[in-house]
Scaffold this active site. Structure first.
Site, PDB file in Angstrom:
ATOM      1  N   GLU A  91       0.809  -1.206   0.000  1.00 44.09           N
ATOM      2  CA  GLU A  91       0.000   0.000   0.000  1.00 44.09           C
ATOM      3  C   GLU A  91       0.849   1.267   0.000  1.00 44.09           C
ATOM      4  O   GLU A  91       1.997   1.268   0.439  1.00 44.09           O
ATOM      5  CB  GLU A  91      -0.939   0.007   1.206  1.00 44.09           C
ATOM      6  CG  GLU A  91      -0.218  -0.094   2.529  1.00 44.09           C
ATOM      7  CD  GLU A  91      -1.177  -0.343   3.690  1.00 44.09           C
ATOM      8  OE1 GLU A  91      -1.127   0.430   4.668  1.00 44.09           O
ATOM      9  OE2 GLU A  91      -1.974  -1.304   3.621  1.00 44.09           O
ATOM     10  N   CYS A 112       3.595   8.404   0.665  1.00 45.31           N
ATOM     11  CA  CYS A 112       4.271   7.468   1.571  1.00 45.31           C
ATOM     12  C   CYS A 112       4.372   6.124   0.861  1.00 45.31           C
ATOM     13  O   CYS A 112       3.362   5.523   0.494  1.00 45.31           O
ATOM     14  CB  CYS A 112       3.478   7.349   2.872  1.00 45.31           C
ATOM     15  SG  CYS A 112       4.295   6.359   4.136  1.00 45.31           S
ATOM     16  N   CYS A 119       7.198  -6.819   7.419  1.00 44.56           N
ATOM     17  CA  CYS A 119       8.417  -6.271   8.003  1.00 44.56           C
ATOM     18  C   CYS A 119       8.935  -7.221   9.069  1.00 44.56           C
ATOM     19  O   CYS A 119       8.150  -7.821   9.808  1.00 44.56           O
ATOM     20  CB  CYS A 119       8.143  -4.894   8.611  1.00 44.56           C
ATOM     21  SG  CYS A 119       9.625  -4.054   9.232  1.00 44.56           S
ATOM     22  N   CYS A 123       8.407  -3.298  15.072  1.00 46.97           N
ATOM     23  CA  CYS A 123       8.151  -2.105  15.882  1.00 46.97           C
ATOM     24  C   CYS A 123       6.753  -2.222  16.486  1.00 46.97           C
ATOM     25  O   CYS A 123       5.796  -2.542  15.791  1.00 46.97           O
ATOM     26  CB  CYS A 123       8.267  -0.846  15.024  1.00 46.97           C
ATOM     27  SG  CYS A 123       9.873  -0.684  14.207  1.00 46.97           S
ATOM     28  N   CYS A 126       3.320  -0.654  15.035  1.00 46.94           N
ATOM     29  CA  CYS A 126       3.131  -0.695  13.583  1.00 46.94           C
ATOM     30  C   CYS A 126       2.408  -1.964  13.139  1.00 46.94           C
ATOM     31  O   CYS A 126       2.738  -3.068  13.584  1.00 46.94           O
ATOM     32  CB  CYS A 126       4.505  -0.598  12.904  1.00 46.94           C
ATOM     33  SG  CYS A 126       4.428  -0.566  11.107  1.00 46.94           S
ATOM     34  N   CYS A 340       0.611   2.420   8.989  1.00 50.26           N
ATOM     35  CA  CYS A 340       1.327   1.533   8.077  1.00 50.26           C
ATOM     36  C   CYS A 340       0.790   0.112   8.108  1.00 50.26           C
ATOM     37  O   CYS A 340       0.771  -0.527   9.153  1.00 50.26           O
ATOM     38  CB  CYS A 340       2.814   1.512   8.434  1.00 50.26           C
ATOM     39  SG  CYS A 340       3.628   3.089   8.261  1.00 50.26           S
TER      40      CYS A 340
END
Length: 360
Positions: A91, A112, A119, A123, A126, A340
């Site tokens: 995205e 963005c 990932c 984190c 997120c 995100c």
């Protein structure tokens, strides 16, 4: 799977044309159709011979992204969901500089951009890493997000932030290849100073990027001014703690003219104490860095909370009183899952590609 034409540099395209027995000047024509005129079919490349268009179609996909969904919000922020060749999703979010007033468009737009599917860095604020890491995006999939956003919106993207899904520094080679396409005179031709790479703090890659000749901007996803606090939020801090990270940022400053940005998501009762603000102010002032304060954007599957606005402003005031430029971003896009990875997570869960992640 055929390679995407949007991943071909001017040099690689010229090489292919030579091997295909085509004149070199065709490279400029092809690149203009793809990147300037933004055509969506080979048939639209009307100044190319039909035989060359057929050759191109046999060897290259025109693009590596298939548009799936657009979500738009009242403040004109839009999120685009793209399907990749392997059925996964990525995205991008198009953000206006200011909300549109009285039906007028914003005069500047920031996109963005994502760099990975999922990932690996986990984190804690997120959604990108809730289902783990799948793979890196290639150059055509990264640069293609910019091209697709301009096609879909009908607007010029003025600046980019590589802080969508994934850790850009963990995919640095593909990212730099994409940046070459984004900044190239014959391709998108967006100035490097309008590009910002955000990282969770991969120290070796920060130093490597510091040696890169282009004046790309750097933003650090910090979110804690001490190891004790940052490690609750950023697992990467265990490998590269605050002292090592800031040593790398000193090195960056010695090589670059661009001002660093420290990104700091404010999470209630986790990292929002005024004591943290004072420590952050000292570190930011030493680096001559600006600070972006971002009240936590609620993510389904995570239990943290957003601090009250008056407390966010008090945190900001500590920084400003210390002489640090500190912006409090009341971010756009709450109504379109703009944090995100949220839209991608919902889509892949609905299709059964991944299981719904447990709360953490």
């Amino acid at each position: 799977m055929l390679p995407a034409l949007t991943g071909q540099s001017p040099e690689s395209l010229a090489t292919w044309l030579k091997e295909a027995g085509e004149p070199a000047f065709r490279a400029a024509q092809i690149l203009e159709w793809v990147w300037k005129k933004k055509v969506t079919s080979y048939d639209a490349m009307t100044n190319l011979p039909a035989t060359l268009r057929s050759k191109l179609a046999e060897v290259f996909r025109l693009t590596s992204l298939e548009h799936s969904t657009t979500q738009g919000s009242a403040d004109t922020t839009r999120k685009f969901l793209f399907r990749l060749h392997d059925g996964r999703y990525v995205e991008s979010v198009l953000i206006p500089a200011n909300p549109a007033l009285y039906g007028e468009k914003s005069d500047r737009r920031t996109l963005c951009v994502s760099s990975q599917v999922g990932c690996a860095y986990g984190c804690k604020f997120c959604a990108s890493g809730l289902a783990g890491f799948t793979r890196n995006l290639d150059a055509s999939e990264i640069a293609g997000q910019v091209l697709a956003a301009e096609q879909l919106s009908g607007e010029r993207v003025d600046s980019l932030v590589f802080m969508g899904m994934g850790e850009p520094m963990a995919n640095l080679d593909n990212l730099l290849a994409a940046i070459s396409l984004i900044t190239g005179e014959k391709t998108l031709h967006l100035g490097a100073r309008h590009l910002t790479i955000s990282t969770s703090g991969l120290v070796p890659q920060i130093k490597k990027l510091a040696e890169h000749p282009q004046q790309i901007r750097l933003a650090i996803s910090l979110h804690g001014a001490t190891d004790e606090v940052r490690q609750q939020i950023m697992p990467v801090n265990k490998k590269w703690p605050v002292a090592e990270l800031f040593e790398a940022l000193d090195y960056w400053n010695s090589r670059k003219n661009q001002k660093l940005t420290l990104e700091y998501i404010l999470i209630q009762d986790v990292n929002d104490s005024l004591e943290q603000a004072a420590i952050l102010a000292k570190k930011a002032r030493k680096l001559n860095a600006k600070v972006n304060l971002i009240p936590y954007n609620t993510v389904e599957g995570l239990e943290w909370k957003r601090p009250p606005n008056n407390h966010c402003k008090a945190f900001q005031q500590v920084l400003q009183n210390a002489g640090v430029t500190a912006n409090l971003r009341l971010e756009k896009g709450h109504d379109i899952d703009a944090a995100c990875g949220q839209l991608r997570l919902k889509q892949e869960t609905a299709e059964g590609i991944i299981e719904a992640p447990a709360k953490r």
